[in-house]
Motif scaffolding. Structure first.
Motif, short mmCIF file in Angstrom:
data_model
loop_
_atom_site.label_atom_id
_atom_site.label_comp_id
_atom_site.label_asym_id
_atom_site.label_seq_id
_atom_site.Cartn_x
_atom_site.Cartn_y
_atom_site.Cartn_z
N ALA A 1 17.86 -5.61 0.96
CA ALA A 1 16.80 -5.72 -0.05
C ALA A 1 16.61 -4.38 -0.76
N ILE A 2 16.10 -4.46 -1.97
CA ILE A 2 15.85 -3.28 -2.80
C ILE A 2 14.35 -3.10 -2.99
N THR A 3 13.91 -1.86 -2.95
CA THR A 3 12.53 -1.55 -3.34
C THR A 3 12.57 -0.60 -4.52
N VAL A 4 11.48 -0.59 -5.25
CA VAL A 4 11.38 0.25 -6.45
C VAL A 4 10.13 1.12 -6.32
N ALA A 5 10.29 2.40 -6.61
CA ALA A 5 9.19 3.36 -6.56
C ALA A 5 9.15 4.14 -7.87
N LEU A 6 8.01 4.71 -8.16
CA LEU A 6 7.88 5.55 -9.36
C LEU A 6 8.49 6.92 -9.11
N THR A 7 9.04 7.50 -10.15
CA THR A 7 9.46 8.90 -10.11
C THR A 7 8.26 9.74 -10.54
N ALA A 8 8.40 11.04 -10.49
CA ALA A 8 7.32 11.92 -10.96
C ALA A 8 7.01 11.65 -12.43
N ALA A 9 8.05 11.41 -13.23
CA ALA A 9 7.84 11.11 -14.66
C ALA A 9 7.10 9.79 -14.83
N VAL B 1 11.48 5.09 -12.78
CA VAL B 1 11.49 4.48 -11.45
C VAL B 1 12.81 4.79 -10.76
N GLN B 2 12.83 4.58 -9.46
CA GLN B 2 14.08 4.70 -8.71
C GLN B 2 14.16 3.52 -7.75
N ARG B 3 15.38 3.00 -7.61
CA ARG B 3 15.64 1.90 -6.68
C ARG B 3 16.22 2.48 -5.40
N ASP B 4 15.81 1.89 -4.30
CA ASP B 4 16.33 2.30 -2.99
C ASP B 4 16.54 1.07 -2.13
N LEU B 5 17.41 1.19 -1.14
CA LEU B 5 17.54 0.12 -0.15
C LEU B 5 16.29 0.09 0.70
N ASP B 6 15.81 -1.09 0.99
CA ASP B 6 14.62 -1.28 1.83
C ASP B 6 15.02 -1.05 3.28
N ARG B 7 14.38 -0.09 3.92
CA ARG B 7 14.71 0.24 5.32
C ARG B 7 14.30 -0.87 6.29
N GLU B 8 13.32 -1.66 5.90
CA GLU B 8 12.80 -2.70 6.79
C GLU B 8 13.53 -4.03 6.62
N ARG B 9 14.18 -4.23 5.46
CA ARG B 9 14.87 -5.49 5.18
C ARG B 9 16.27 -5.19 4.68
N PRO B 10 17.25 -5.29 5.54
CA PRO B 10 18.63 -4.97 5.15
C PRO B 10 19.07 -5.75 3.91
N GLY C 1 0.79 -1.23 0.00
CA GLY C 1 0.00 0.00 0.00
C GLY C 1 0.82 1.27 0.00
N LYS C 2 2.14 1.14 -0.19
CA LYS C 2 3.03 2.30 -0.12
C LYS C 2 3.59 2.71 -1.48
N ALA C 3 3.07 2.13 -2.56
CA ALA C 3 3.55 2.43 -3.92
C ALA C 3 5.06 2.21 -4.03
N ARG C 4 5.52 1.18 -3.38
CA ARG C 4 6.94 0.81 -3.36
C ARG C 4 6.98 -0.71 -3.30
N ALA C 5 7.58 -1.33 -4.32
CA ALA C 5 7.55 -2.80 -4.41
C ALA C 5 8.95 -3.39 -4.36
N SER C 6 9.05 -4.56 -3.77
CA SER C 6 10.32 -5.28 -3.77
C SER C 6 10.48 -5.97 -5.13
N LEU C 7 11.70 -6.34 -5.44
CA LEU C 7 11.95 -7.06 -6.69
C LEU C 7 11.23 -8.41 -6.68
N GLY C 8 11.19 -9.07 -5.52
CA GLY C 8 10.48 -10.34 -5.41
C GLY C 8 8.99 -10.20 -5.69
N GLU C 9 8.39 -9.15 -5.16
CA GLU C 9 6.97 -8.92 -5.43
C GLU C 9 6.74 -8.69 -6.92
N LEU C 10 7.62 -7.92 -7.55
CA LEU C 10 7.47 -7.65 -8.99
C LEU C 10 7.61 -8.93 -9.80
#
Length: 134
Positions: free
Chosen positions: A99-107, A88-97, A55-64
């Motif tokens: 792990a990577i999450t992916v979120a949309l950019t404004a574009a 999109v932009q990739r970031d380190l997942d704060r909850e899972r050391p 529900g946070k518009a941020r998905a893990s690679l596994g979920e994708l």
């Protein structure tokens, strides 16, 4: 072993109508996405990120991988290409050391929004058909 009844003419017709409606929706979605500069897979990637299960518009690679039904390397490549395009932009997942999450950019948000808006009538048509056939 139970003997199966052969499908009726009506069951064949309903199956054909369903497949036709799904195929038409898929084709129209691909065409509209392309008009907005997105491949079919890029459009689906953006949509799955926007509607991430957390529900946070941020998905893990596994979920994708799971939601797109694509392999790990295919998803990684798709994310990388989308990141290079600024969608999109990739970031380190704060909850899972580690792990990577992916979120949309404004574009990415903008392009996805345009496609979703343009496909509104097609979605409603498909829902009407599914309701009728259900």
């Amino acid at each position: 072993m139970a003997v199966l009844k052969p499908p009726t003419t009506d069951e064949f017709a309903r199956a054909a109508e369903l497949r036709e409606a799904l195929r038409r929706f898929h084709r129209t979605s691909d065409d509209v996405a392309a008009e907005h500069g997105l491949t079919s897979r890029a459009y689906l990637l953006l949509l799955m990120i926007k509607t991430a299960r957390n529900g946070k518009a941020r998905a893990s690679l596994g979920e994708l991988e799971d939601r797109l039904q694509l392999g790990k390397s295919t998803v990684a490549e798709l994310v990388l290409r989308s990141e290079k395009r600024g969608l999109v932009q990739r970031d380190l997942d704060r909850e899972r050391p580690g792990a990577i999450t992916v979120a949309l950019t404004a574009a990415g948000e903008q392009q996805l929004g345009e496609v979703i808006t343009e496909l509104g009538d097609e979605r409603r048509r498909l829902i009407d058909i599914l309701t009728k056939l259900g």
